[in-house]
Design an enzyme around this catalytic site. Sequence first.
Site, mmCIF file in Angstrom:
data_model
loop_
_atom_site.group_PDB
_atom_site.id
_atom_site.type_symbol
_atom_site.label_atom_id
_atom_site.label_comp_id
_atom_site.label_asym_id
_atom_site.label_seq_id
_atom_site.Cartn_x
_atom_site.Cartn_y
_atom_site.Cartn_z
ATOM 1 N N LYS A 13 21.652 8.072 7.706
ATOM 2 C CA LYS A 13 22.945 8.703 7.377
ATOM 3 C C LYS A 13 23.975 7.655 6.950
ATOM 4 C CE LYS A 13 23.299 10.674 11.450
ATOM 5 N NZ LYS A 13 22.037 10.176 12.062
ATOM 6 N N ARG A 86 27.398 17.282 16.128
ATOM 7 C CA ARG A 86 26.105 17.011 16.768
ATOM 8 C C ARG A 86 25.725 18.115 17.754
ATOM 9 N NH1 ARG A 86 25.922 11.007 16.155
ATOM 10 N NH2 ARG A 86 24.085 10.133 17.125
ATOM 11 N N ARG A 125 16.575 -1.880 13.489
ATOM 12 C CA ARG A 125 17.926 -1.945 12.881
ATOM 13 C C ARG A 125 18.708 -3.137 13.416
ATOM 14 N NH1 ARG A 125 21.644 3.320 12.912
ATOM 15 N NH2 ARG A 125 21.237 3.269 15.153
ATOM 16 N N ARG A 158 22.048 -3.131 18.261
ATOM 17 C CA ARG A 158 22.829 -2.237 19.124
ATOM 18 C C ARG A 158 22.071 -2.036 20.428
ATOM 19 N NH1 ARG A 158 24.452 2.940 15.448
ATOM 20 N NH2 ARG A 158 24.011 3.956 17.427
ATOM 21 N N ARG A 169 17.671 9.240 22.893
ATOM 22 C CA ARG A 169 18.490 9.714 21.770
ATOM 23 C C ARG A 169 17.720 10.728 20.927
ATOM 24 N NH1 ARG A 169 20.000 4.570 18.881
ATOM 25 N NH2 ARG A 169 21.449 5.822 17.656
HETATM 26 P P1 ADP Z 1 21.701 6.523 10.906
HETATM 27 O O1 ADP Z 1 23.090 6.262 10.397
HETATM 28 O O2 ADP Z 1 21.182 7.885 10.489
HETATM 29 O O3 ADP Z 1 21.565 6.301 12.389
HETATM 30 P P2 ADP Z 1 20.991 4.067 9.450
HETATM 31 O O4 ADP Z 1 21.547 4.307 8.085
HETATM 32 O O5 ADP Z 1 21.718 3.117 10.329
HETATM 33 O O6 ADP Z 1 20.719 5.490 10.213
HETATM 34 O O7 ADP Z 1 19.470 3.579 9.245
HETATM 35 C C1 ADP Z 1 18.640 3.266 10.371
HETATM 36 C C2 ADP Z 1 17.770 2.046 10.044
HETATM 37 O O8 ADP Z 1 16.820 2.403 9.031
HETATM 38 C C3 ADP Z 1 18.549 0.858 9.499
HETATM 39 O O9 ADP Z 1 17.939 -0.317 9.985
HETATM 40 C C4 ADP Z 1 18.403 0.966 7.979
HETATM 41 O O10 ADP Z 1 18.468 -0.298 7.342
HETATM 42 C C5 ADP Z 1 17.002 1.585 7.848
HETATM 43 N N1 ADP Z 1 16.885 2.516 6.716
HETATM 44 C C6 ADP Z 1 17.838 3.379 6.256
HETATM 45 N N2 ADP Z 1 17.359 4.113 5.214
HETATM 46 C C7 ADP Z 1 16.076 3.710 5.037
HETATM 47 C C8 ADP Z 1 15.030 4.100 4.120
HETATM 48 N N3 ADP Z 1 15.207 5.068 3.197
HETATM 49 N N4 ADP Z 1 13.822 3.483 4.223
HETATM 50 C C9 ADP Z 1 13.633 2.534 5.170
HETATM 51 N N5 ADP Z 1 14.546 2.112 6.049
HETATM 52 C C10 ADP Z 1 15.763 2.702 5.994
HETATM 53 P P1 AMP Z 2 25.478 6.985 16.247
HETATM 54 O O1 AMP Z 2 26.142 5.710 15.840
HETATM 55 O O2 AMP Z 2 25.829 8.153 15.363
HETATM 56 O O3 AMP Z 2 24.002 6.845 16.457
HETATM 57 O O4 AMP Z 2 26.111 7.356 17.672
HETATM 58 C C1 AMP Z 2 25.982 6.494 18.792
HETATM 59 C C2 AMP Z 2 26.296 7.271 20.077
HETATM 60 O O5 AMP Z 2 27.665 7.727 20.064
HETATM 61 C C3 AMP Z 2 25.482 8.546 20.317
HETATM 62 O O6 AMP Z 2 24.222 8.283 20.909
HETATM 63 C C4 AMP Z 2 26.414 9.337 21.249
HETATM 64 O O7 AMP Z 2 26.386 8.842 22.579
HETATM 65 C C5 AMP Z 2 27.795 9.017 20.671
HETATM 66 N N1 AMP Z 2 28.170 9.989 19.620
HETATM 67 C C6 AMP Z 2 28.326 9.741 18.278
HETATM 68 N N2 AMP Z 2 28.677 10.861 17.628
HETATM 69 C C7 AMP Z 2 28.742 11.848 18.567
HETATM 70 C C8 AMP Z 2 29.017 13.242 18.530
HETATM 71 N N3 AMP Z 2 29.311 13.865 17.370
HETATM 72 N N4 AMP Z 2 28.975 13.935 19.683
HETATM 73 C C9 AMP Z 2 28.697 13.344 20.859
HETATM 74 N N5 AMP Z 2 28.406 12.040 20.965
HETATM 75 C C10 AMP Z 2 28.430 11.287 19.840
#
Ligand code: ADP
Ligand code: AMP
Length: 216
Positions: A13, A86, A125, A158, A169
Amino acid sequence: MRLILLGPPGAGKGTQCKRIIDKYALTHLSSGDILRAQRAGGTALGKKAQAYMDSGALVPDDLIIEMMIGAIKKAGGNFVLDGFPRTVAQADGLTKALKKAGEKIDAIVNLVVADEVISARLTGRRSCPKCGAVYHIVNVPAKVAGKCDKGCGPLVQRDDDKPQVVENRLRTYHQQTEAVVGYYEGKDSPVLNIEADRSAEAVTADIIAQLQRLAG
Ligand code: ADP
Ligand code: AMP
């Protein structure tokens, strides 16, 4: 334009938001990033959110809805929501707040990826604590391992991307967030399902093509 990017943690995302915000002049509103900034700033909200985030649980709906509606108001009319809503209660809170302002979401982009792919993405990541750039040790490696390409310094993992929390998660996603897709289906904002187990470039191209098709 008002967009929501849905999908499990690690679906890409944040990566996709960064790739489309310039094209559509959108403000990127990531609930996770906002919460991490609140924690770093030691605010009351940050302190309340801490234990939930560290365990992979969701922060309570009332806190999140208030935080995100405030951010949306500040952003003006063009934004992409990342990580919010969420829960169905959050989606409902968002719909009501937008309706009050005479607004609605233009499209929900739902990134579809299997759990096995997600685990590898999250545990690999790495991010830059200074500029927010996101890497992956295998899929999106930094030019110099462990260092941000923009010269900011060391990359970090993280705490909630460690394997034990990742499992929680993913469970939380299936128990509480997956239903948000169903909430939007059949309502007046279209849901665009995107196969996200492809290169980031292919995923972006599909998102743009589907948004263009919508615009007619
Ligand atoms: P989200 O915001 O949904 O939690 P991220 O954008 O942070 O996900 O992506 C999660 C991990 O996957 C990161 O390490 C990112 O670099 C990697 N990633 C994102 N998109 C792709 C893709 N299309 N193919 C492979 N790896 C990806
Ligand atoms: P993310 O960076 O989106 O993976 O979010 C990291 C953490 O923040 C999640 O595992 C939740 O604990 C909290 N969080 C983020 N967005 C929300 C949401 N919309 N509702 C509740 N908790 C959230």
